[in-house]
Structure formats: structure tokens, C-alpha cells
Write a protein that holds these residues in place. Structure first.
Motif, PDB file in Angstrom:
ATOM      1  N   PHE A  74       0.826  -1.216   0.000  1.00  0.00           N
ATOM      2  CA  PHE A  74       0.000   0.000   0.000  1.00  0.00           C
ATOM      3  C   PHE A  74       0.856   1.261   0.000  1.00  0.00           C
ATOM      4  O   PHE A  74       0.611   2.199  -0.765  1.00  0.00           O
ATOM      5  CB  PHE A  74      -0.926  -0.024   1.225  1.00  0.00           C
ATOM      6  N   LEU A  75       1.873   1.273   0.841  1.00  0.00           N
ATOM      7  CA  LEU A  75       2.731   2.462   0.921  1.00  0.00           C
ATOM      8  C   LEU A  75       3.595   2.621  -0.332  1.00  0.00           C
ATOM      9  O   LEU A  75       3.826   3.744  -0.789  1.00  0.00           O
ATOM     10  CB  LEU A  75       3.583   2.410   2.187  1.00  0.00           C
ATOM     11  N   LYS A  76       4.053   1.518  -0.896  1.00  0.00           N
ATOM     12  CA  LYS A  76       4.821   1.599  -2.144  1.00  0.00           C
ATOM     13  C   LYS A  76       3.938   2.117  -3.273  1.00  0.00           C
ATOM     14  O   LYS A  76       4.368   2.957  -4.071  1.00  0.00           O
ATOM     15  CB  LYS A  76       5.412   0.235  -2.515  1.00  0.00           C
ATOM     16  N   GLU A  77       2.702   1.644  -3.350  1.00  0.00           N
ATOM     17  CA  GLU A  77       1.769   2.117  -4.384  1.00  0.00           C
ATOM     18  C   GLU A  77       1.469   3.603  -4.213  1.00  0.00           C
ATOM     19  O   GLU A  77       1.147   4.284  -5.183  1.00  0.00           O
ATOM     20  CB  GLU A  77       0.483   1.293  -4.371  1.00  0.00           C
ATOM     21  N   ALA A  78       1.597   4.111  -2.999  1.00  0.00           N
ATOM     22  CA  ALA A  78       1.403   5.541  -2.736  1.00  0.00           C
ATOM     23  C   ALA A  78       2.658   6.345  -3.071  1.00  0.00           C
ATOM     24  O   ALA A  78       2.683   7.568  -2.899  1.00  0.00           O
ATOM     25  CB  ALA A  78       1.001   5.758  -1.280  1.00  0.00           C
ATOM     26  N   GLY A  79       3.714   5.667  -3.520  1.00  0.00           N
ATOM     27  CA  GLY A  79       4.927   6.350  -3.940  1.00  0.00           C
ATOM     28  C   GLY A  79       5.955   6.609  -2.858  1.00  0.00           C
ATOM     29  O   GLY A  79       6.879   7.398  -3.062  1.00  0.00           O
ATOM     30  N   LEU A  80       5.807   5.945  -1.718  1.00  0.00           N
ATOM     31  CA  LEU A  80       6.742   6.181  -0.608  1.00  0.00           C
ATOM     32  C   LEU A  80       7.912   5.200  -0.621  1.00  0.00           C
ATOM     33  O   LEU A  80       7.771   4.055  -1.046  1.00  0.00           O
ATOM     34  CB  LEU A  80       6.017   6.044   0.728  1.00  0.00           C
ATOM     35  N   GLU A  81       9.055   5.677  -0.151  1.00  0.00           N
ATOM     36  CA  GLU A  81      10.144   4.780   0.207  1.00  0.00           C
ATOM     37  C   GLU A  81       9.685   4.101   1.502  1.00  0.00           C
ATOM     38  O   GLU A  81       9.164   4.768   2.401  1.00  0.00           O
ATOM     39  CB  GLU A  81      11.426   5.570   0.463  1.00  0.00           C
ATOM     40  N   VAL A  82       9.876   2.778   1.597  1.00  0.00           N
ATOM     41  CA  VAL A  82       9.417   2.053   2.780  1.00  0.00           C
ATOM     42  C   VAL A  82      10.597   1.373   3.466  1.00  0.00           C
ATOM     43  O   VAL A  82      11.304   0.566   2.864  1.00  0.00           O
ATOM     44  CB  VAL A  82       8.338   1.002   2.426  1.00  0.00           C
ATOM     45  N   ILE A  83      10.773   1.730   4.721  1.00  0.00           N
ATOM     46  CA  ILE A  83      11.769   1.118   5.586  1.00  0.00           C
ATOM     47  C   ILE A  83      10.995   0.182   6.517  1.00  0.00           C
ATOM     48  O   ILE A  83      10.114   0.623   7.250  1.00  0.00           O
ATOM     49  CB  ILE A  83      12.527   2.190   6.394  1.00  0.00           C
ATOM     50  N   PHE A  84      11.306  -1.110   6.441  1.00  0.00           N
ATOM     51  CA  PHE A  84      10.608  -2.082   7.281  1.00  0.00           C
ATOM     52  C   PHE A  84      11.481  -2.466   8.460  1.00  0.00           C
ATOM     53  O   PHE A  84      12.540  -3.062   8.292  1.00  0.00           O
ATOM     54  CB  PHE A  84      10.220  -3.339   6.496  1.00  0.00           C
ATOM     55  N   ASP A  85      11.042  -2.120   9.664  1.00  0.00           N
ATOM     56  CA  ASP A  85      11.723  -2.496  10.903  1.00  0.00           C
ATOM     57  C   ASP A  85      11.150  -3.825  11.388  1.00  0.00           C
ATOM     58  O   ASP A  85       9.985  -3.897  11.789  1.00  0.00           O
ATOM     59  CB  ASP A  85      11.496  -1.444  11.989  1.00  0.00           C
ATOM     60  N   ALA A  86      11.967  -4.877  11.334  1.00  0.00           N
ATOM     61  CA  ALA A  86      11.568  -6.196  11.816  1.00  0.00           C
ATOM     62  C   ALA A  86      11.761  -6.216  13.333  1.00  0.00           C
ATOM     63  O   ALA A  86      12.833  -6.549  13.843  1.00  0.00           O
ATOM     64  CB  ALA A  86      12.387  -7.284  11.129  1.00  0.00           C
ATOM     65  N   GLU A  87      10.709  -5.842  14.021  1.00  0.00           N
ATOM     66  CA  GLU A  87      10.765  -5.691  15.472  1.00  0.00           C
ATOM     67  C   GLU A  87      11.063  -7.028  16.150  1.00  0.00           C
ATOM     68  O   GLU A  87      10.509  -8.056  15.768  1.00  0.00           O
ATOM     69  CB  GLU A  87       9.430  -5.121  15.977  1.00  0.00           C
ATOM     70  N   HIS A  88      11.957  -7.009  17.128  1.00  0.00           N
ATOM     71  CA  HIS A  88      12.356  -8.203  17.880  1.00  0.00           C
ATOM     72  C   HIS A  88      12.930  -9.283  16.966  1.00  0.00           C
ATOM     73  O   HIS A  88      12.794 -10.474  17.232  1.00  0.00           O
ATOM     74  CB  HIS A  88      11.184  -8.765  18.700  1.00  0.00           C
ATOM     75  N   PHE A  89      13.611  -8.850  15.877  1.00  0.00           N
ATOM     76  CA  PHE A  89      14.103  -9.821  14.896  1.00  0.00           C
ATOM     77  C   PHE A  89      15.079 -10.825  15.509  1.00  0.00           C
ATOM     78  O   PHE A  89      14.970 -12.026  15.262  1.00  0.00           O
ATOM     79  CB  PHE A  89      14.759  -9.126  13.699  1.00  0.00           C
ATOM     80  N   PHE A  90      16.037 -10.367  16.276  1.00  0.00           N
ATOM     81  CA  PHE A  90      17.057 -11.286  16.784  1.00  0.00           C
ATOM     82  C   PHE A  90      16.464 -12.298  17.757  1.00  0.00           C
ATOM     83  O   PHE A  90      16.787 -13.488  17.697  1.00  0.00           O
ATOM     84  CB  PHE A  90      18.240 -10.517  17.389  1.00  0.00           C
ATOM     85  N   ASP A  91      15.573 -11.864  18.643  1.00  0.00           N
ATOM     86  CA  ASP A  91      14.898 -12.809  19.539  1.00  0.00           C
ATOM     87  C   ASP A  91      14.047 -13.778  18.725  1.00  0.00           C
ATOM     88  O   ASP A  91      14.034 -14.985  18.995  1.00  0.00           O
ATOM     89  CB  ASP A  91      14.025 -12.065  20.551  1.00  0.00           C
TER      90      ASP A  91
END
Length: 175
Positions: A74-91
Motif C-alpha cells: 500500500f505504501l509503495k503504491e502511494a509512492g513512498l520509500e518504505v523502511i521495514f523495521d523487523a521488530e524483535h528480529f534477533f529474539d
């Protein structure tokens, strides 16, 4: 207003979670607020530890993956750069690596411009961070970033280990 200011080496990003469980991305108020912020970059965080998906969000693992995918698309279709933070990734990776991989895959396949690996509890050690980041780097072409907390006193060392292993952006978490 900050969004009208010109910066030489910085960008203003709007920050939110993925859409809420059981809510359409188009109907989610937080996602709409990202669009209304008038920025070119959105940073969204999504759960990558199955424990938090089931206990904190109280939703299914598949719904969480849909939340990640749909929000990024949705955000990409709106033309935004998207930074995805994978919360608690290491755990999450230490507990259930298959699911943590699936979360990153959902974000990358949906078009995320960045995958941010988060040590949200700040409990990882530098050699763990370096090994895990290196494994992620081998699997994904999407640029990687690191986001660590300092609960265990290793934030600087973990950030440096992540850069050594392939992260090209470091997020600061300063209180």
C-alpha cells in the motif's frame, strides 16, 4: 513545519506499525496518518517474533505476514520509500528462524526498500548479531539496516558487528 524544511543529508520519515490485525490497510488510521504526513519515506515496524504475534498482537502468524505484505504494498503504491523495521528480529530468529525469515520475505517481496534488523530487547551479543546479519545478507538483496537497544550494554558493539556483516544503515535509539 518540518516537512517543508530542506535538509542536506537527512530525510524526514513518518513512523508507524503495520496495519492492525483484522483491519483493512486502507481503513487503518495509523496508515492513513502516514500518507497525510506528506513525507516521502515511511518507516513501519512489524512483529518478527512469533511469540509477540501470538501473545501481544493476539493474531495468527499468517495474519501478521498479511499485515506486513499489505502495508508495504500500500505504501509503495502511494509512492513512498518504505523502511521495514523487523521488530524483535534477533529474539525471533533465535526462537523460530523459519518464521523470522518469512517476515523478512514478506516485506522484501512486497517491495520494502530497506530491511531493518531490530534487537528490540537489547539482549544480543556482537557475535550473534554478526552471524545473523551475515546470514540475512546472503539471503536478501534488499539493503539492510540495524536497530539495537542497549539493555545489555552492547548497542555500539552490536551496531559495529552488524555493519561489518553487511548493514549499510544504522538507526540510533537514544533516550
Amino acid at each position: 513545519m518540518v516537512r517543508q524544511m530542506e535538509f542536506k543529508h537527512s530525510r524526514i520519515a513518518a513512523f508507524s506499525s503495520t496495519r492492525r490485525p483484522g483491519t483493512s490497510v486502507k481503513q487503518d488510521g495509523n496508515i492513513q496518518a502516514l500518507l497525510e504526513a506528506g513525507v516521502k519515506t515511511a518507516t513501519i515496524f512489524g512483529k518478527s517474533w512469533d511469540f509477540h504475534v501470538l501473545k501481544a498482537l493476539e493474531t495468527s502468524l499468517e495474519e501478521n505476514l498479511a499485515m506486513v505484505r499489505e502495508t508495504v504494498v500500500f505504501l509503495k503504491e502511494a509512492g513512498l520509500e518504505v523502511i521495514f523495521d523487523a521488530e524483535h528480529f534477533f529474539d525471533g530468529f533465535k526462537h523460530n528462524p523459519d518464521y523470522a525469515w518469512r517476515v523478512l520475505e514478506a516485506a522484501a517481496e512486497a517491495g520494502a526498500d530497506w530491511l531493518v534488523l531490530c534487537d528490540t530487547n537489547g539482549g544480543s551479543l556482537p557475535w550473534e548479531v554478526e552471524d545473523i546479519v551475515r546470514a540475512v545478507r546472503e539471503r536478501f538483496d534488499t539493503p539492510l539496516a540495524i536497530h539495537v537497544h542497549n539493555d545489555g550494554g552492547c548497542a555500539v558493539a552490536n551496531s559495529l558487528a552488524a555493519v561489518r556483516a553487511g548493514c549499510v544503515q544504522v538507526q540510533g535509539t537514544i533516550n
